[in-house]
Motif scaffolding. Structure first.
Motif, PDB file in Angstrom:
ATOM      1  N   ARG A   1     -26.012 -26.260 -21.432  1.00  0.00           N
ATOM      2  CA  ARG A   1     -25.409 -26.488 -20.119  1.00  0.00           C
ATOM      3  C   ARG A   1     -26.301 -25.891 -19.034  1.00  0.00           C
ATOM      4  N   LEU A   2     -26.238 -26.433 -17.857  1.00  0.00           N
ATOM      5  CA  LEU A   2     -27.082 -25.994 -16.756  1.00  0.00           C
ATOM      6  C   LEU A   2     -26.345 -24.984 -15.884  1.00  0.00           C
ATOM      7  N   ILE A   3     -27.064 -23.907 -15.520  1.00  0.00           N
ATOM      8  CA  ILE A   3     -26.495 -22.847 -14.685  1.00  0.00           C
ATOM      9  C   ILE A   3     -27.359 -22.718 -13.441  1.00  0.00           C
ATOM     10  N   GLN A   4     -26.708 -22.514 -12.312  1.00  0.00           N
ATOM     11  CA  GLN A   4     -27.432 -22.370 -11.053  1.00  0.00           C
ATOM     12  C   GLN A   4     -27.981 -20.948 -10.927  1.00  0.00           C
ATOM     13  N   CYS A   5     -29.222 -20.822 -10.504  1.00  0.00           N
ATOM     14  CA  CYS A   5     -29.887 -19.532 -10.323  1.00  0.00           C
ATOM     15  C   CYS A   5     -29.317 -18.823  -9.087  1.00  0.00           C
ATOM     16  N   PRO A   6     -28.996 -17.532  -9.179  1.00  0.00           N
ATOM     17  CA  PRO A   6     -28.476 -16.823  -8.009  1.00  0.00           C
ATOM     18  C   PRO A   6     -29.548 -16.510  -6.966  1.00  0.00           C
ATOM     19  N   TYR A   7     -30.805 -16.555  -7.358  1.00  0.00           N
ATOM     20  CA  TYR A   7     -31.891 -16.256  -6.429  1.00  0.00           C
ATOM     21  C   TYR A   7     -32.323 -17.486  -5.618  1.00  0.00           C
ATOM     22  N   ASN A   8     -32.310 -18.651  -6.248  1.00  0.00           N
ATOM     23  CA  ASN A   8     -32.709 -19.890  -5.577  1.00  0.00           C
ATOM     24  C   ASN A   8     -31.711 -20.967  -5.994  1.00  0.00           C
ATOM     25  N   LYS A   9     -30.926 -21.452  -5.037  1.00  0.00           N
ATOM     26  CA  LYS A   9     -29.849 -22.412  -5.318  1.00  0.00           C
ATOM     27  C   LYS A   9     -30.371 -23.748  -5.859  1.00  0.00           C
ATOM     28  N   HIS A  10     -31.659 -24.028  -5.723  1.00  0.00           N
ATOM     29  CA  HIS A  10     -32.219 -25.282  -6.214  1.00  0.00           C
ATOM     30  C   HIS A  10     -32.620 -25.213  -7.688  1.00  0.00           C
ATOM     31  N   HIS A  11     -32.646 -23.998  -8.240  1.00  0.00           N
ATOM     32  CA  HIS A  11     -32.996 -23.843  -9.659  1.00  0.00           C
ATOM     33  C   HIS A  11     -31.750 -24.072 -10.525  1.00  0.00           C
ATOM     34  N   ARG A  12     -31.877 -24.941 -11.502  1.00  0.00           N
ATOM     35  CA  ARG A  12     -30.800 -25.170 -12.478  1.00  0.00           C
ATOM     36  C   ARG A  12     -31.429 -24.966 -13.849  1.00  0.00           C
ATOM     37  N   ILE A  13     -30.924 -23.978 -14.578  1.00  0.00           N
ATOM     38  CA  ILE A  13     -31.550 -23.532 -15.820  1.00  0.00           C
ATOM     39  C   ILE A  13     -30.578 -23.698 -16.976  1.00  0.00           C
ATOM     40  N   ARG A  14     -31.129 -24.044 -18.163  1.00  0.00           N
ATOM     41  CA  ARG A  14     -30.283 -24.121 -19.360  1.00  0.00           C
ATOM     42  C   ARG A  14     -29.766 -22.723 -19.693  1.00  0.00           C
ATOM     43  N   ALA A  15     -28.548 -22.642 -20.201  1.00  0.00           N
ATOM     44  CA  ALA A  15     -27.900 -21.362 -20.493  1.00  0.00           C
ATOM     45  C   ALA A  15     -28.712 -20.512 -21.459  1.00  0.00           C
ATOM     46  N   CYS A  16     -29.358 -21.142 -22.423  1.00  0.00           N
ATOM     47  CA  CYS A  16     -30.125 -20.373 -23.417  1.00  0.00           C
ATOM     48  C   CYS A  16     -31.369 -19.729 -22.802  1.00  0.00           C
ATOM     49  N   ARG A  17     -31.873 -20.243 -21.694  1.00  0.00           N
ATOM     50  CA  ARG A  17     -33.063 -19.699 -21.038  1.00  0.00           C
ATOM     51  C   ARG A  17     -32.726 -18.847 -19.808  1.00  0.00           C
ATOM     52  N   PHE A  18     -31.447 -18.766 -19.450  1.00  0.00           N
ATOM     53  CA  PHE A  18     -31.025 -18.125 -18.204  1.00  0.00           C
ATOM     54  C   PHE A  18     -31.445 -16.651 -18.092  1.00  0.00           C
ATOM     55  N   PRO A  19     -31.277 -15.817 -19.121  1.00  0.00           N
ATOM     56  CA  PRO A  19     -31.685 -14.403 -18.968  1.00  0.00           C
ATOM     57  C   PRO A  19     -33.173 -14.243 -18.644  1.00  0.00           C
ATOM     58  N   TYR A  20     -34.011 -15.048 -19.265  1.00  0.00           N
ATOM     59  CA  TYR A  20     -35.449 -14.988 -19.005  1.00  0.00           C
ATOM     60  C   TYR A  20     -35.762 -15.432 -17.575  1.00  0.00           C
TER      61      TYR A  20
END
Length: 153
Positions: free
Chosen positions: A7-26
């Motif tokens: 699933r895609l999660i929005q980055c709190p630092y840049n609203k245009h970044h959408r990252i897969r949940a498995c890669r979000f911590p990195y």
């Protein structure tokens, strides 16, 4: 589905970044370095490090955070499990058998005083003469007197 790693999660630092949940911590680590001004304004949730919220909203987030409920439940389960485990625990420890017989040892001991480094070869207390033998190595000798005065008053 919150457990879906794709699933895609929005980055709190840049609203245009959408990252897969498995890669979000990195991604969070990388973006924190890229946007230090934004990072100063965000606070990390104490229940989930993936939750970054504005510092002013942290108190509100803590009250409503979904991860808080699961952590509190884990704490309750651990505490009750520990108490159950303590109540059910039965000690299986047993004292080892004792081979000592103090009464027999006291009968075997001679009436002569103990002198460090000396042995009594005549252990039989009925014998009137004791032959004392130095059992120390040749480079060590027993003291001839005490290093202090003994008063028996």
């Amino acid at each position: 589905d919150p457990l879906d790693p794709e699933r895609l999660i929005q980055c709190p630092y840049n609203k245009h970044h959408r990252i897969r949940a498995c890669r979000f911590p990195y991604h969070l680590v990388k973006c924190r370095k890229s946007y230090p001004e934004v990072a100063k304004e965000l606070a990390t949730c104490p229940f989930n490090a993936r939750h970054l919220v504005p510092k002013a909203d942290l108190g509100d987030h803590i009250v409503k955070c979904d991860d808080k409920v699961s952590i509190e439940q884990d704490i309750v389960n651990q505490a009750s499990g520990f108490q159950r485990q303590q109540m059910n625990a039965v000690s299986t420890w047993q004292a080892p058998p004792c081979d000592e017989d103090w009464e027999a040892e006291s009968l075997e001991q001679s009436d002569s005083p103990f002198v460090w480094g000396m042995t009594n070869s005549g252990i039989n207390s009925s014998s009137s003469t004791f032959e004392q033998k130095n059992c120390l190595p040749s480079r060590v000798r027993a003291p001839e007197s005490f290093p202090y005065a003994v008063s028996w008053k």
